[in-house]
Motif scaffolding. Structure first.
Motif, PDB file in Angstrom:
ATOM      1  N   LEU A  89       0.841  -1.193   0.000  1.00 48.89           N
ATOM      2  CA  LEU A  89       0.000   0.000   0.000  1.00 48.89           C
ATOM      3  C   LEU A  89       0.875   1.242   0.000  1.00 48.89           C
ATOM      4  CD1 LEU A  89      -2.571  -1.176   2.691  1.00 48.89           C
ATOM      5  CD2 LEU A  89      -2.762  -1.365   0.198  1.00 48.89           C
ATOM      6  N   THR A  90       0.687   2.088  -1.021  1.00 51.24           N
ATOM      7  CA  THR A  90       1.418   3.343  -1.087  1.00 51.24           C
ATOM      8  C   THR A  90       0.440   4.497  -1.006  1.00 51.24           C
ATOM      9  OG1 THR A  90       1.334   3.564  -3.500  1.00 51.24           O
ATOM     10  CG2 THR A  90       3.179   2.308  -2.587  1.00 51.24           C
ATOM     11  N   GLY A  91       0.967   5.657  -0.765  1.00 51.36           N
ATOM     12  CA  GLY A  91       0.158   6.865  -0.695  1.00 51.36           C
ATOM     13  C   GLY A  91       0.839   7.876   0.186  1.00 51.36           C
ATOM     14  N   PHE A  92       0.308   9.072   0.176  1.00 47.22           N
ATOM     15  CA  PHE A  92       0.897  10.154   0.945  1.00 47.22           C
ATOM     16  C   PHE A  92       0.650   9.935   2.436  1.00 47.22           C
ATOM     17  CE2 PHE A  92       1.503  14.722   2.047  1.00 47.22           C
ATOM     18  CZ  PHE A  92       2.741  14.879   1.444  1.00 47.22           C
ATOM     19  N   MET A  93       1.412  10.642   3.237  1.00 47.49           N
ATOM     20  CA  MET A  93       1.229  10.602   4.687  1.00 47.49           C
ATOM     21  C   MET A  93      -0.236  10.866   5.017  1.00 47.49           C
ATOM     22  SD  MET A  93       4.456  13.043   5.744  1.00 47.49           S
ATOM     23  CE  MET A  93       4.394  14.100   4.285  1.00 47.49           C
ATOM     24  N   GLY A 106       5.944  -7.005  -4.666  1.00 47.31           N
ATOM     25  CA  GLY A 106       4.527  -7.346  -4.642  1.00 47.31           C
ATOM     26  C   GLY A 106       3.685  -6.430  -5.511  1.00 47.31           C
ATOM     27  N   ARG A 107       2.368  -6.608  -5.400  1.00 50.82           N
ATOM     28  CA  ARG A 107       1.430  -5.741  -6.124  1.00 50.82           C
ATOM     29  C   ARG A 107       1.321  -4.423  -5.383  1.00 50.82           C
ATOM     30  NH1 ARG A 107      -3.738  -9.574  -7.611  1.00 50.82           N
ATOM     31  NH2 ARG A 107      -2.546 -11.235  -8.563  1.00 50.82           N
ATOM     32  N   VAL A 108       1.381  -3.336  -6.136  1.00 47.12           N
ATOM     33  CA  VAL A 108       1.379  -2.002  -5.537  1.00 47.12           C
ATOM     34  C   VAL A 108       0.013  -1.345  -5.727  1.00 47.12           C
ATOM     35  CG1 VAL A 108       2.437   0.285  -5.567  1.00 47.12           C
ATOM     36  CG2 VAL A 108       3.858  -1.760  -5.912  1.00 47.12           C
ATOM     37  N   ILE A 109      -0.579  -0.947  -4.621  1.00 47.32           N
ATOM     38  CA  ILE A 109      -1.871  -0.282  -4.635  1.00 47.32           C
ATOM     39  C   ILE A 109      -1.690   1.126  -4.073  1.00 47.32           C
ATOM     40  CG2 ILE A 109      -4.229  -0.289  -3.739  1.00 47.32           C
ATOM     41  CD1 ILE A 109      -3.968  -3.373  -3.614  1.00 47.32           C
ATOM     42  N   TYR A 110      -2.028   2.115  -4.885  1.00 46.35           N
ATOM     43  CA  TYR A 110      -1.942   3.515  -4.468  1.00 46.35           C
ATOM     44  C   TYR A 110      -3.272   3.931  -3.866  1.00 46.35           C
ATOM     45  CZ  TYR A 110      -1.668   8.655  -5.060  1.00 46.35           C
ATOM     46  OH  TYR A 110      -1.705  10.022  -4.874  1.00 46.35           O
ATOM     47  N   LEU A 111      -3.262   4.232  -2.568  1.00 47.36           N
ATOM     48  CA  LEU A 111      -4.446   4.748  -1.884  1.00 47.36           C
ATOM     49  C   LEU A 111      -4.413   6.266  -2.020  1.00 47.36           C
ATOM     50  CD1 LEU A 111      -4.444   2.595   1.381  1.00 47.36           C
ATOM     51  CD2 LEU A 111      -5.699   2.199  -0.752  1.00 47.36           C
TER      52      LEU A 111
END
Length: 167
Positions: free
Chosen positions: A8-12, A95-100
């Motif tokens: 899971l990626t995304g800004f703070m 892994g699979r990257v999901i941008y929240l």
């Protein structure tokens, strides 16, 4: 071979840790947060690392943490620090990257003073907004899927459907 991790990626403040914990329960697996791992490995808070050793030292620690994850972790939900995808563009190797994705103004509404204090790069809101704009593009480029994280239950369902291949 690509790992079966969900990253899971995304800004703070975008909800990576919250969503990650829920998904780990749903998938009956483990949850890791790279910032928590770094604090554990170093026996220091992220704020102290930034203050006493600087951002460059922190990014080296983050890279080391990512290498450990890439080589040692499977079947895990992983929340990465907001800067990790910027400094570790090979993130998909783990892994699979999901941008929240969450709008900056919504992130501000979500975070209280205590949460903002813990985030060294959020101390100047104007600079944080500039950083958000730069990182938004990078997160989107590196993501396997982008999910607007405006509704917790919907976000979890979309990720579960995506991971199951039921897009």
């Amino acid at each position: 071979m690509k790992s079966n991790n969900i990253i899971l990626t995304g800004f703070m403040g975008s909800g990576k840790s919250t969503i990650g914990r829920i998904l780990a329960k749903e998938f009956n697996t483990y949850f890791l947060d790279t910032d928590v791992l770094i604090e554990s490995f170093e026996n220091k808070t992220i704020s102290d690392i930034f203050k006493n050793e600087g951002e460059e030292a922190f990014r080296k620690m983050e890279k080391k943490c990512f290498e450990w994850i890439k080589n040692s972790v499977t079947n895990t939900i992983i929340s990465v620090g907001g800067g990790l995808p910027v400094y570790v563009p090979e993130i998909k190797e783990a892994g699979r990257v999901i941008y929240l994705r969450v709008e900056f103004e919504d992130i501000l509404k979500r975070m209280n003073d205590e949460e903002i204090k813990k985030r060294p790069l959020f101390q100047d809101v104007k600079k944080a907004k500039e950083l958000f704009k730069k990182r938004d593009k990078i997160y989107a480029e590196l993501a396997d899927i982008i999910i607007e994280n405006n509704d917790l239950n919907k976000t979890v369902r979309l990720i579960k459907d995506y991971y199951a291949g039921d897009k």
